[in-house]
Structure formats: C-alpha cells, structure tokens
Design a protein around this motif. Structure first.
Motif, PDB file in Angstrom:
ATOM      1  N   MET A 123      42.868  -3.422  -9.239  1.00  0.00           N
ATOM      2  CA  MET A 123      43.541  -2.043  -8.965  1.00  0.00           C
ATOM      3  C   MET A 123      43.102  -1.490  -7.713  1.00  0.00           C
ATOM      4  O   MET A 123      41.881  -1.081  -7.533  1.00  0.00           O
ATOM      5  N   ILE A 136      42.442   2.171  -5.794  1.00  0.00           N
ATOM      6  CA  ILE A 136      42.773   3.808  -6.138  1.00  0.00           C
ATOM      7  C   ILE A 136      43.116   4.563  -4.725  1.00  0.00           C
ATOM      8  O   ILE A 136      42.436   4.349  -3.759  1.00  0.00           O
ATOM      9  N   ASP A 147      28.557   7.249 -15.732  1.00  0.00           N
ATOM     10  CA  ASP A 147      28.248   6.230 -16.707  1.00  0.00           C
ATOM     11  C   ASP A 147      28.551   4.809 -16.060  1.00  0.00           C
ATOM     12  O   ASP A 147      28.985   3.786 -16.434  1.00  0.00           O
ATOM     13  N   ASN A 148      28.125   4.710 -14.810  1.00  0.00           N
ATOM     14  CA  ASN A 148      28.379   3.495 -13.962  1.00  0.00           C
ATOM     15  C   ASN A 148      29.936   3.021 -13.945  1.00  0.00           C
ATOM     16  O   ASN A 148      30.247   1.855 -13.842  1.00  0.00           O
ATOM     17  N   MET A 149      30.846   4.185 -13.902  1.00  0.00           N
ATOM     18  CA  MET A 149      32.256   3.912 -13.679  1.00  0.00           C
ATOM     19  C   MET A 149      32.450   4.936 -12.854  1.00  0.00           C
ATOM     20  O   MET A 149      31.990   5.871 -12.401  1.00  0.00           O
ATOM     21  N   VAL A 192      37.949   9.545 -11.758  1.00  0.00           N
ATOM     22  CA  VAL A 192      38.901  10.299 -10.625  1.00  0.00           C
ATOM     23  C   VAL A 192      39.376  11.364 -11.123  1.00  0.00           C
ATOM     24  O   VAL A 192      39.783  11.232 -12.360  1.00  0.00           O
ATOM     25  N   VAL A 205      40.496  10.182 -14.836  1.00  0.00           N
ATOM     26  CA  VAL A 205      40.757   8.586 -15.271  1.00  0.00           C
ATOM     27  C   VAL A 205      39.472   8.160 -15.017  1.00  0.00           C
ATOM     28  O   VAL A 205      38.868   8.529 -13.928  1.00  0.00           O
ATOM     29  N   LYS A 206      39.074   7.536 -16.059  1.00  0.00           N
ATOM     30  CA  LYS A 206      37.754   6.777 -15.902  1.00  0.00           C
ATOM     31  C   LYS A 206      37.986   5.155 -15.616  1.00  0.00           C
ATOM     32  O   LYS A 206      39.114   4.670 -16.251  1.00  0.00           O
ATOM     33  N   LEU A 207      37.425   4.755 -14.656  1.00  0.00           N
ATOM     34  CA  LEU A 207      37.851   3.348 -14.208  1.00  0.00           C
ATOM     35  C   LEU A 207      36.611   2.395 -13.842  1.00  0.00           C
ATOM     36  O   LEU A 207      35.728   2.809 -13.495  1.00  0.00           O
ATOM     37  N   SER A 208      36.662   1.094 -14.644  1.00  0.00           N
ATOM     38  CA  SER A 208      35.514   0.336 -14.604  1.00  0.00           C
ATOM     39  C   SER A 208      35.514  -0.351 -12.920  1.00  0.00           C
ATOM     40  O   SER A 208      36.664  -0.751 -12.623  1.00  0.00           O
ATOM     41  N   GLU A 220      34.820  -3.186 -11.981  1.00  0.00           N
ATOM     42  CA  GLU A 220      35.166  -4.387 -12.115  1.00  0.00           C
ATOM     43  C   GLU A 220      36.614  -4.603 -11.796  1.00  0.00           C
ATOM     44  O   GLU A 220      37.179  -5.690 -11.441  1.00  0.00           O
ATOM     45  N   LYS A 221      37.373  -3.410 -12.079  1.00  0.00           N
ATOM     46  CA  LYS A 221      38.937  -3.363 -12.007  1.00  0.00           C
ATOM     47  C   LYS A 221      39.413  -3.136 -10.601  1.00  0.00           C
ATOM     48  O   LYS A 221      40.580  -2.984 -10.495  1.00  0.00           O
ATOM     49  N   TYR A 281      29.889  -3.114  -5.930  1.00  0.00           N
ATOM     50  CA  TYR A 281      30.997  -4.176  -6.247  1.00  0.00           C
ATOM     51  C   TYR A 281      31.709  -4.709  -5.219  1.00  0.00           C
ATOM     52  O   TYR A 281      32.849  -4.923  -5.702  1.00  0.00           O
ATOM     53  N   GLU A 323      34.031  -0.124 -21.834  1.00  0.00           N
ATOM     54  CA  GLU A 323      34.302   0.517 -20.993  1.00  0.00           C
ATOM     55  C   GLU A 323      33.938  -0.151 -19.619  1.00  0.00           C
ATOM     56  O   GLU A 323      34.951  -0.189 -18.558  1.00  0.00           O
ATOM     57  N   LYS A 324      32.866  -0.225 -19.371  1.00  0.00           N
ATOM     58  CA  LYS A 324      32.391  -0.507 -18.211  1.00  0.00           C
ATOM     59  C   LYS A 324      32.798  -2.100 -17.730  1.00  0.00           C
ATOM     60  O   LYS A 324      32.869  -2.652 -16.623  1.00  0.00           O
ATOM     61  N   LYS A 369      49.202  -1.894 -10.449  1.00  0.00           N
ATOM     62  CA  LYS A 369      48.182  -2.267  -9.215  1.00  0.00           C
ATOM     63  C   LYS A 369      47.365  -1.050  -8.628  1.00  0.00           C
ATOM     64  O   LYS A 369      46.715  -1.360  -7.735  1.00  0.00           O
ATOM     65  N   LEU A 373      46.160   3.145  -8.876  1.00  0.00           N
ATOM     66  CA  LEU A 373      45.995   4.335  -9.445  1.00  0.00           C
ATOM     67  C   LEU A 373      46.400   5.391  -8.207  1.00  0.00           C
ATOM     68  O   LEU A 373      45.466   5.415  -7.048  1.00  0.00           O
TER      69      LEU A 373
END
Lengths: 352, 96
Positions: free
Chosen positions: A1, A3, A16-18, A21, A28-31, A33-34, A57, B23-24, B92, B94
């Motif tokens: 994804m 941003i 928290d390591n995420m 935004v 919005v919290k986003l990992s 990884e994504k 990452y 979550e992570k 895809k 945000l």
C-alpha cells in the motif's frame, strides 16, 4: 500500500513500531510490512523516527512539489549493488552502446505512443482516415531514430528533435480525441497550461520517483545520464530510462477526460497555468495505482505493470556487467521489429 | 494467505502485547480479540513464535488459522463488519 499525503497539516509518526498517520481527529495505524512508499506532496509533518522506520523496511519517501515534480527523496546512503555497475555505466557513455541504448529507448517510447494512439483511433472508425497520415509520421520518425548513425554527441540534438516531433504529433492526436472543452496545445510543464497536462505532470512525477528507485536498487547511477536533461539542466539517467514507461500514465489520464470524469474542482489556476488540487490528487492517485498494479505478462511471467521497471533495471545492470547477453525482453524485441517493419497487426489484440 | 488470529488471554499485559504483535505483522483488528489479514508463511511463523513466547500455556488460548481465498469469499459478514478490500490488500493507497 502506498501512503499519499496531500493535505496541509497531516502528520506521520512512529508508534509501536508502526506508522501512525493522522489528520485532525482521524488516525490510521499501518504496519510497515504493508507500506511500499510514502509520497508527500504538501506541507506535512514527518518525524525522524518515522523516517528511520521507513528506511528499516526499504520504504522510500518521496516529496513532490506543487507541480507534481519530485524534489527530494529519502533513501539510505548505500549503493544498491556493486560499484562495477556504475563504472560500466560510465564507460558506456563514450561507447557505441550508449547511442544504441538511447536510440532503442526512444524508439520503444515512440512505439508505445504509436500503439496507444492507434488503439484509440481503431475504436473510432469514422475518424481513422484523418489520422493515418499522422500515425505514419510518428512511425517514420521512429525509423529515422532507430537507423541513424554517428556518435551520441553529434546526434543528441537531432535525436531530441525527432523525439519531440513524434511526441508533438502524438499529443496532438490525444488532444483531438478528448471532448472539445478539454482540448490542449501540446505538452506544458511547470506549470501545466491546462488540466490534461496537470494530470500528466503529476503522474509523471510519481513515475519518476519509481524509476529512480528502481535504478538505485539495481545499482545503476540515476545521474549518469546519456541524453536527457532534468529540470536543473543536468543529464539524468532517470530521464533516459523513464521514456518507455511514460505511457503507463497516459492511459489513465486520457480516460479521465474521454470518459468525462473530469470535475472543475480537480484543478486550480495559479500564475501562468493550472495545478491539481488536493481533490484532484485524491481522485487521480487511486486510478493511477490501479493501472500500475494491473497484472500483465512480461518476460514470460505474470506481474504488475509497474514491476516492469525494476525487471528492466536489473536486466540492464546485469547486461552491463556481462551477466546477460541482452537487456531487452524477447517479446518486446519482436514487437519493436514488427513496428519498425510496418507490421502492427497485433495491436488490436490488447484491448484496454 | 489470509490468516485469522483469535485469542483468549487472561492477563491484560500479555493480551496487549499479543495485539501489538498482530498489528505490527500487518493484519487488521476485526473484533476485540480477532485479527485478520494477509500473511505469508514466514510472517505467520514469525508471529506464531512471538506469541508462543509470551502467552501462558496453562490459561491462554490462541488460534492462528489460515484460510484460502475461495472460502473467504463465501464468508457472511453481518452488522458492523470490516472492509473486505482492506483485509485482502486490495486497497492500494491511503490518501490523506
């Protein structure tokens, strides 16, 4: 994804390591990884922790100015690969290989323009005759470029001229195929003179950042350019490389206009021209990414359209250090030679 | 592969940690103690190890449950359900 941050006052930080935004009350919290990339095109706050997380990452952060041109990026200070590649790239400048690479890139670009224009025209049968001549002109220029001989230095002026001629004809065709109220006169940048160019500029800006990233990852130097100059009038390899992918943006932009999805609030006037508004970017970004991520067949594999860029960059880097005999996909090569020998019967098959 | 993570965990501290691990790893909270999202095999194993290390096997229950796409498409979601497109990574971008 991805941003995309376009709104004044949005904030991106690490929690928290995420990524978190936030915009006013919305959070919005986003990992990580994504997330694949972060594209910032307005006054946005970003914390240094968020930058570090992104680097951990391999997420690149790109900053776009109001015209949609990238003016900065955050990337870790390491080479993507061996310095051997850069050395070979430098040597290429003075070799015949440099010229043939440039000629090939431009020819493929023109082929892509030709094929797209031809596809559009073939669906509008009543107009087909009016455009045959123009299309033929584009092809002739491509053939001239492909067959010209000399050194890069001698030819660079002519190459740019021929390429410009083909582009002018191509954009002229596109301008004629969209509804009357959006007609435009050729390409314009910094700022765009019309809505069509404003969308193109924004799309090309995002594409530029993707090409630059692909080159760095493959170990190529984005600034050891051969022919094209960037905004600062420096030769830029990104601009040499990007040419064949520009049509990734042309298609979605064209359909915004031809399908009458354009709304007045998508653009705003500034001194001398127009730029996209936040609404315009919000509307356009998902369309663009959807088109980039469409699965197509390339190098005998099914992959996202946008991943072609990375594949090609790796292929080219491997070619430079002698790990590959050719950097071009075989299917593309066939397409190109068909195009140059006036056999384009396969265009109809692609649909849209 | 789409993966459900469901848990019953007694201690608040451990439960919060498990939620953060989930979550992570990139999966989304769809209920108070249920997470769902796309995880590859490596990530799934990694998550399993992280959770296994901190839970108390005598009281707690955690299920990590992969599901194929065909089955997921047949799921019935009622009421305040989650966004299927978000879970399957079909969103895809945000844009804010």
């Amino acid at each position: 994804m991805e941003i995309h941050l376009n709104t004044y006052g949005s904030f991106i930080k690490k929690k928290d390591n995420m990524f978190e935004v936030s915009l006013e009350d919305k959070r919005v919290k986003l990992s990580p990884e994504k997330v694949s990339s972060i594209i910032i095109s307005n006054a946005v706050n970003i914390s240094s922790d968020a930058i570090q997380l992104a680097m951990d990452y391999n997420i690149d952060i790109v900053f776009l100015d109001k015209y949609g041109d990238p003016y900065a990026r955050v990337w870790y200070p390491k080479l993507g690969s061996t310095t051997m590649i850069r050395r070979r790239q430098l040597e290429m400048l003075s070799e015949q290989l440099g010229l043939s690479f440039v000629k090939e890139r431009i020819t493929i670009k023109i082929m892509n323009q030709y094929r797209f224009a031809k596809r559009l025209i073939s669906k509008r049968t009543s107009m087909a005759d009016d455009y045959t001549e123009k299309l033929e002109k584009i092809r002739e220029l491509a053939i001239t470029i492909y067959n010209c001989e000399g050194t890069l230095e001698q030819l660079s002026g002519s190459l740019m001229g021929w390429e410009g001629g083909a582009s002018k004809t191509y954009y002229g065709i596109l301008a004629n195929l969209i509804p009357d109220d959006f007609r435009f006169q050729g390409r314009s940048t910094r700022p765009a003179k019309d809505a069509f160019n404003a969308f193109l500029n924004y799309g090309y800006g995002i594409l530029y950042s993707k090409v630059e990233r692909a080159l760095i990852i493959a170990g190529l130097d984005p600034y050891l350019g051969l022919l094209h100059k960037d905004n600062y009038n420096k030769k830029s390899f990104v601009f040499d490389f990007i040419e064949t992918y520009r049509f990734f943006c042309d298609e979605p932009v064209f359909y915004i206009f031809s399908r009458r999805k354009m709304q007045p609030e998508f653009i705003e006037s500034i001194h001398n021209g127009v730029i996209l508004t936040t609404d315009g970017k919000k509307f356009f970004a998902p369309l663009l990414i959807e088109h980039f991520d469409e699965i197509i067949r390339y190098h005998n594999k099914n992959r996202k359209r946008i991943d072609q860029i990375q594949t090609d960059a790796h292929a080219f880097a491997n070619f430079l250090i002698g790990k590959r005999d050719s950097y071009m996909d075989a299917a593309l090569h066939t397409k190109l030679s068909n195009f140059l020998s006036s056999d384009d019967s396969d265009i109809e098959d692609e649909g849209d | 592969m789409l993966t459900w993570v469901l848990y019953d965990i007694q201690k608040n501290k451990i439960r919060n940690k498990v939620a953060k691990f989930c979550e992570k790893s990139g999966i989304y909270r769809v209920q108070y103690s249920v997470f769902l999202g796309d995880l590859n095999k490596t990530k799934r194993k990694e998550l399993r190890c992280q959770i296994e290390e901190i839970i108390e096997p005598n009281y707690d229950r955690v299920y990590i449950f992969p599901m194929c796409r065909d089955d997921f498409d047949q799921c019935e979601l009622l009421g305040q359900a989650f966004d299927k497109n978000l879970i399957t990574d079909e969103i895809k971008a945000l844009i804010m």
